[in-house]
Motif scaffolding. Structure first.
Motif, PDB file in Angstrom:
ATOM      1  N   GLY A  91     -13.023  -7.306   7.610  1.00 21.64           N
ATOM      2  CA  GLY A  91     -11.927  -6.740   6.835  1.00 21.64           C
ATOM      3  C   GLY A  91     -12.050  -5.248   6.589  1.00 21.64           C
ATOM      4  N   ALA A  92     -10.911  -4.617   6.397  1.00 22.31           N
ATOM      5  CA  ALA A  92     -10.866  -3.168   6.206  1.00 22.31           C
ATOM      6  C   ALA A  92     -11.586  -2.724   4.935  1.00 22.31           C
ATOM      7  CB  ALA A  92      -9.408  -2.710   6.155  1.00 22.31           C
ATOM      8  N   PRO A 146      -1.312  -0.266  -3.259  1.00 23.10           N
ATOM      9  CA  PRO A 146      -1.234  -1.476  -2.429  1.00 23.10           C
ATOM     10  C   PRO A 146      -0.762  -1.169  -1.013  1.00 23.10           C
ATOM     11  CG  PRO A 146      -0.173  -1.807  -4.561  1.00 23.10           C
ATOM     12  CD  PRO A 146      -0.446  -0.344  -4.443  1.00 23.10           C
ATOM     13  N   ARG A 147      -1.193  -1.971  -0.077  1.00 20.66           N
ATOM     14  CA  ARG A 147      -0.702  -1.862   1.298  1.00 20.66           C
ATOM     15  C   ARG A 147       0.727  -2.384   1.370  1.00 20.66           C
ATOM     16  NH1 ARG A 147      -6.223  -3.394   1.884  1.00 20.66           N
ATOM     17  NH2 ARG A 147      -7.359  -1.944   3.251  1.00 20.66           N
ATOM     18  N   GLY A 171       0.405  -6.076  -0.522  1.00 26.04           N
ATOM     19  CA  GLY A 171      -0.706  -6.576  -1.314  1.00 26.04           C
ATOM     20  C   GLY A 171      -1.730  -5.513  -1.623  1.00 26.04           C
ATOM     21  N   GLY A 172      -2.362  -5.646  -2.789  1.00 21.55           N
ATOM     22  CA  GLY A 172      -3.355  -4.676  -3.212  1.00 21.55           C
ATOM     23  C   GLY A 172      -4.759  -5.242  -3.312  1.00 21.55           C
TER      24      GLY A 172
END
Length: 205
Positions: A91-92, A146-147, A171-172
């Protein structure tokens, strides 16, 4: 305490997640006539039944809540099913979670896979389950910004919870990895893989 919620609902204030799970299961197993929706929360259960006798519904809900409260006090309860979710931990935000926790990325993975979590409740989006019981070392704040889009299947943490994004959405939460397991399928019955009280364990894919 049970309160009226609009014209057609009752809100049961259970006072605990365990009792919310117990009452939710009892209502679904012996659904009172006319009940169209049951929504458990951390310390509440909403029961929606348009057009039914509210006094009769109240009496039935009180009966079930009292029974489940007594069972909880006595320690009685059935073990909930366990779902295992394989995760690719790339994950990022894996490294940032590790940095915030003061541990290595490998230790983040070990702690995330090292204990069973429990589905607390569903919310935010269809099939989005708040998984409780996260290792406290992994508790991290949401992203400041958030993205705009998080891919379906993303496995994430935020605060004391973990989650699997059921569909692409903003989402954040901090992304630890991804899974190919579908947790939301509108063609399935029920469409959500998760239900309140279910046990969940993550494992490295």
């Amino acid at each position: 305490m049970i309160r009226a919620a609009g014209e057609h609902g009752l809100l049961v204030e259970t006072g605990s997640l365990e009792l919310s799970h117990r009452l939710d299961a009892a209502l679904r197993a012996g659904r009172p006539e006319g009940v169209v929706e049951i929504v458990p929360g951390p310390e509440t259960v909403l029961v929606v039944a348009p057009g039914v006798d509210q006094a009769r519904l109240l009496a039935r809900v009180e009966e079930l809540a009292g029974r489940e409260r007594a069972k909880a006090a006595g320690g009685a309860g059935e073990e909930q099913p366990l779902v295992t979710i394989p995760v690719v931990y790339d994950g990022a935000d894996l490294d940032s979670v590790a940095a915030l926790a003061g541990i290595s990325a490998d230790e983040v993975v070990a702690r995330h896979t090292g204990r069973e979590l429990v589905v607390g409740w569903l919310g935010f989006a269809p099939g989005f389950a708040y998984l409780t019981g996260l290792d406290p070392v992994l508790e991290t704040p949401r992203l400041d910004t958030p993205r705009t889009s998080v891919p379906a299947g993303s496995v994430a943490v935020a605060g004391p919870y973990s989650a699997v994004y059921p569909s692409a959405s903003p989402g954040g939460w901090r992304l630890l990895g991804r899974t190919a397991t579908r947790v939301w399928d509108v063609t399935a019955e029920p469409p959500s893989l998760f239900r309140p009280g279910m046990r969940v364990r993550f494992e490295p894919a």
